[in-house]
Enzyme design. Structure first.
Site, PDB file in Angstrom:
ATOM      1  N   GLY A  77      42.270  42.959  41.415  1.00 59.32           N
ATOM      2  CA  GLY A  77      43.408  43.100  42.329  1.00 59.32           C
ATOM      3  C   GLY A  77      44.204  44.364  42.058  1.00 59.32           C
ATOM      4  NE  ARG A 141      39.871  39.708  43.396  1.00 64.66           N
ATOM      5  CZ  ARG A 141      40.805  39.811  42.452  1.00 64.66           C
ATOM      6  NH1 ARG A 141      40.466  39.844  41.191  1.00 64.66           N
ATOM      7  NH2 ARG A 141      42.087  39.863  42.788  1.00 64.66           N
ATOM      8  CG  ASP A 172      37.985  37.089  33.746  1.00 63.81           C
ATOM      9  OD1 ASP A 172      38.036  36.613  32.585  1.00 63.81           O
ATOM     10  OD2 ASP A 172      38.159  36.416  34.776  1.00 63.81           O
ATOM     11  CE  LYS A 198      43.921  44.694  37.521  1.00 59.54           C
ATOM     12  NZ  LYS A 198      42.993  44.090  38.458  1.00 59.54           N
ATOM     13  CB  THR A 199      46.700  41.806  36.025  1.00 53.60           C
ATOM     14  OG1 THR A 199      46.951  40.778  37.001  1.00 53.60           O
ATOM     15  CG2 THR A 199      47.153  41.294  34.670  1.00 53.60           C
ATOM     16  CG  ASP A 201      48.079  37.831  38.262  1.00 53.03           C
ATOM     17  OD1 ASP A 201      48.665  38.242  39.278  1.00 53.03           O
ATOM     18  OD2 ASP A 201      46.931  37.361  38.299  1.00 53.03           O
TER      19      ASP A 201
HETATM   20  P1  FBP Z   1      43.883  40.501  39.140  1.00 50.11           P
HETATM   21  O1  FBP Z   1      43.895  39.350  38.194  1.00 50.11           O
HETATM   22  O2  FBP Z   1      42.540  40.992  39.459  1.00 50.11           O
HETATM   23  O3  FBP Z   1      44.814  41.592  38.687  1.00 50.11           O
HETATM   24  O4  FBP Z   1      44.463  39.967  40.542  1.00 50.11           O
HETATM   25  C1  FBP Z   1      45.782  39.705  40.775  1.00 50.11           C
HETATM   26  C2  FBP Z   1      46.024  38.953  42.056  1.00 50.11           C
HETATM   27  O5  FBP Z   1      46.985  39.649  42.825  1.00 50.11           O
HETATM   28  C3  FBP Z   1      46.471  37.503  41.837  1.00 50.11           C
HETATM   29  O6  FBP Z   1      47.860  37.425  41.634  1.00 50.11           O
HETATM   30  C4  FBP Z   1      46.022  36.821  43.099  1.00 50.11           C
HETATM   31  O7  FBP Z   1      45.828  35.442  42.918  1.00 50.11           O
HETATM   32  C5  FBP Z   1      44.727  37.517  43.388  1.00 50.11           C
HETATM   33  O8  FBP Z   1      44.840  38.822  42.838  1.00 50.11           O
HETATM   34  C6  FBP Z   1      44.391  37.598  44.854  1.00 50.11           C
HETATM   35  O9  FBP Z   1      43.242  38.361  44.995  1.00 50.11           O
HETATM   36  P2  FBP Z   1      42.524  38.682  46.368  1.00 50.11           P
HETATM   37  O10 FBP Z   1      43.487  39.503  47.176  1.00 50.11           O
HETATM   38  O11 FBP Z   1      41.308  39.444  45.965  1.00 50.11           O
HETATM   39  O12 FBP Z   1      42.239  37.370  47.009  1.00 50.11           O
END
Ligand code: FBP
Length: 547
Positions: A77, A141, A172, A198-199, A201
């Site tokens: 993300g 992803r 991951d 990065k994230t 979250d």
């Molecule tokens: P990452 O863990 O890859 O940084 O993703 C963060 C995030 O924004 C989460 O908060 C959310 O649940 C998810 O990505 C949504 O991903 P997508 O837009 O690919 O469905």
């Protein structure tokens, strides 16, 4: 491309670097490290990258470096600041040797496997400095975890003469970066692999990684919007706003926003699980606060809800597990059942305990639980409109209390989901500086021949000058966890700690915030102005790092 006045002004911003990185640096090695748990198992799986020392960069004598070719991947993300990791990395390798080259793999790890790449020249990098988004090369992803992928990647690495790969990702992706580092080291391919945290979250953090990048900007963006809603809410005094916040499993974003805006209520999934709360308990908690405020004539308020809540309610977790299992084995039969009869069909097939819970769910949510599944057969909980589920159930409870004479008031709800609004926001000064420093640090790790390390920048509540740059062996953050039925080495995910300073601070204030109206209106992120307005890190970091 037309640019806004702010974009133009912001492009000229020179991100701050820690003092030690401003000139020539040397790597100071610390003690050998150990994984956080399961040392024997991790050591056996990573014989070439286990136990390496912590690295800290300090000022040193200038050394001549040969030109290097580096590949960079954005994984998962989006998070504000990714472009600055790339510009820091670019400036770092160019400073080592002006003939160094940077290649970006397109649309995430898949670009490495499918040999889709572009050279990131000075002109291209220039366009993206201090901007949000990952669009310079895109993200994806694809999981980089199989040997044939590593080998396919190596083909293009060899062809481009790449010495090192930098993988910018979450827990991951960094776990996979470490597996790749180990694989290339075992094969003696001479390719280094470095990770960057990065994230939005905020769940990739530990003793050596104070925060993941993007969390700061995303939380500030959401807090601005929640603050605006609270001002509206306090002006018209007629709505309860149910606001779901992104963040996948962990509730860090919801908690940080709560600390910034002081809403009436904020649910923390980790607490719901620890207290073994049912969905009805959560609903009763909210309804009680609504009723208490209504008794004072305040028929308005705000509730923050973390995205992953449903999975943390123990009873819902059990229901989802049974549904996953049942539908995985009976997909064909279920597909034949008429839409109007699906609910009754599911109820007839579940265990009594789960059937009762399923039957109590509003129609829409019950349907989502049976329909929306990811490629692994799991319910996509992020698609469940928890904010609507909760407000519907609160409305039902309040109506019942009204009949029983326990509640007098009006309840009208508005719903919001904030996620994509913040993931690509232009990085705050903190994220612009932090990301640039992470990228620059990655280039120094490469120059020093390191592999299997994550770029680390610490002491982040101090001014950027005093930040400490270095590297942490990724194996140090790992433990063994069951994934898809198998024990796997993974970086430990950091959930909200109920004995941690941010949660404790929230818990100490929440009664007052629920009853009174204590809203804070943070306003938009500022880039130019007094340092306390422009450069303050998140409340989470300030509370966690308070000495
Ligand atoms: P990452 O863990 O890859 O940084 O993703 C963060 C995030 O924004 C989460 O908060 C959310 O649940 C998810 O990505 C949504 O991903 P997508 O837009 O690919 O469905």
């Amino acid at each position: 491309m037309t640019k806004s006045a702010l974009q133009i002004a912001r492009a000229a911003y020179q991100p701050k670097l820690p003092k030690a990185l401003k000139g020539a640096v040397i790597a100071k090695e610390g003690e050998a490290t150990q994984s956080v748990a399961d040392q024997e198992a991790i050591k056996a799986l990573f014989p070439n990258t286990y136990g390496m020392p912590l690295i800290q960069f300090v000022e040193g004598e200038a050394v001549e470096y040969p030109a290097i070719n580096v590949g960079v991947i954005l994984s998962g993300g989006q998070a504000p600041g990714g472009h600055n990791v790339i510009s820091g990395l670019f400036d770092g390798i160019k400073k080592l040797n002006k003939d160094s080259k940077l290649y970006g793999f397109i649309l995430g790890p898949g670009g490495l496997v499918d040999h889709k790449y572009m050279e990131l020249t000075a002109e291209i990098v220039e366009e993206y400095r201090n901007t949000g988004g990952f669009d310079i090369i895109g993200s994806g992803r694809t999981k980089l975890e199989k040997e044939d992928q590593f080998e396919k990647g190596y083909e293009i690495i060899k062809e481009l003469g790449i010495n090192a790969l930098v993988i910018i990702g979450g827990d991951d992706s960094n776990t996979n970066a470490c597996v790749l580092a180990e694989y290339y080291a075992a094969k003696k391919y001479g390719v280094q692999v470095i990770g960057c945290p990065k994230t939005i979250d905020g769940d990739l953090k530990n003793e050596m990684i104070e925060t993941s990048f993007g969390f700061d900007t995303a939380c500030k963006t959401y807090s601005e919007m929640i603050g605006n809603i609270q001002r509206d809410c306090n002006s018209s005094r007629k709505y309860w706003h149910f606001i779901k916040l992104m963040g996948r499993s962990a509730s860090h974003i919801a908690l940080e926003c709560a600390l910034q805006v002081q809403p009436n209520l904020c649910i923390v999934s980790e607490e719901v699980e620890a207290n073994n709360m049912s969905l009805d308990d959560v609903v009763t908690y909210i309804a009680q606060a609504v009723a208490t405020r209504a008794a004072e004539g305040n028929n308005f308020g705000t509730v923050l809800i973390p995205e992953g809540l449903i999975e943390f309610i123990p009873a819902m977790k059990k229901l989802i597990a049974e549904l996953n299992d049942f539908l995985a084995h009976n997909a064909a039969e279920f597909a034949m059942v008429k839409k109007s009869q699906q609910r009754e069909y599911i109820i007839s097939k579940l265990s009594k305990e789960n059937a009762d819970i399923y039957a109590s769910l509003p129609e829409g949510v019950a349907r989502q639980l049976t329909l929306d599944r990811d490629p692994h057969g799991n319910v996509q909980v992020s698609l469940i409109e928890t904010e609507k589920l909760l407000s519907d159930m609160v409305a039902v409870k309040l109506a019942q209390w009204k009949e029983e004479g326990k509640y007098v008031g009006k309840f009208a709800a508005q719903h919001h989901f904030f996620g994509y609004e913040g993931r690509c926001a232009a990085p705050s000064n903190f994220d612009a500086d932090y990301c640039y420093s992470l990228g620059y640090t990655a280039s120094m790790l490469i120059a020093n021949g390191k592999t299997g390390y994550m770029s680390s920048v610490r002491n982040t509540t101090a001014p950027a000058e005093e930040w400490i740059a270095g590297g942490v062996p990724i194996t140090m953050m790992m433990n063994m966890e069951r994934r898809h039925g198998e024990m796997k080495p993974v970086i430990q995910k950091a959930l909200v700690k109920l004995d941690g300073a941010p949660f404790k601070k929230f818990a100490a204030c929440r009664e007052e915030w629920a009853k009174e109206t204590c809203y804070v209106y943070p306003g938009p992120i500022q880039y130019f102005g007094p340092t306390e307005v422009c450069d303050e890190p998140t409340k989470t970091l300030q509370l966690e790092q308070a000495k």
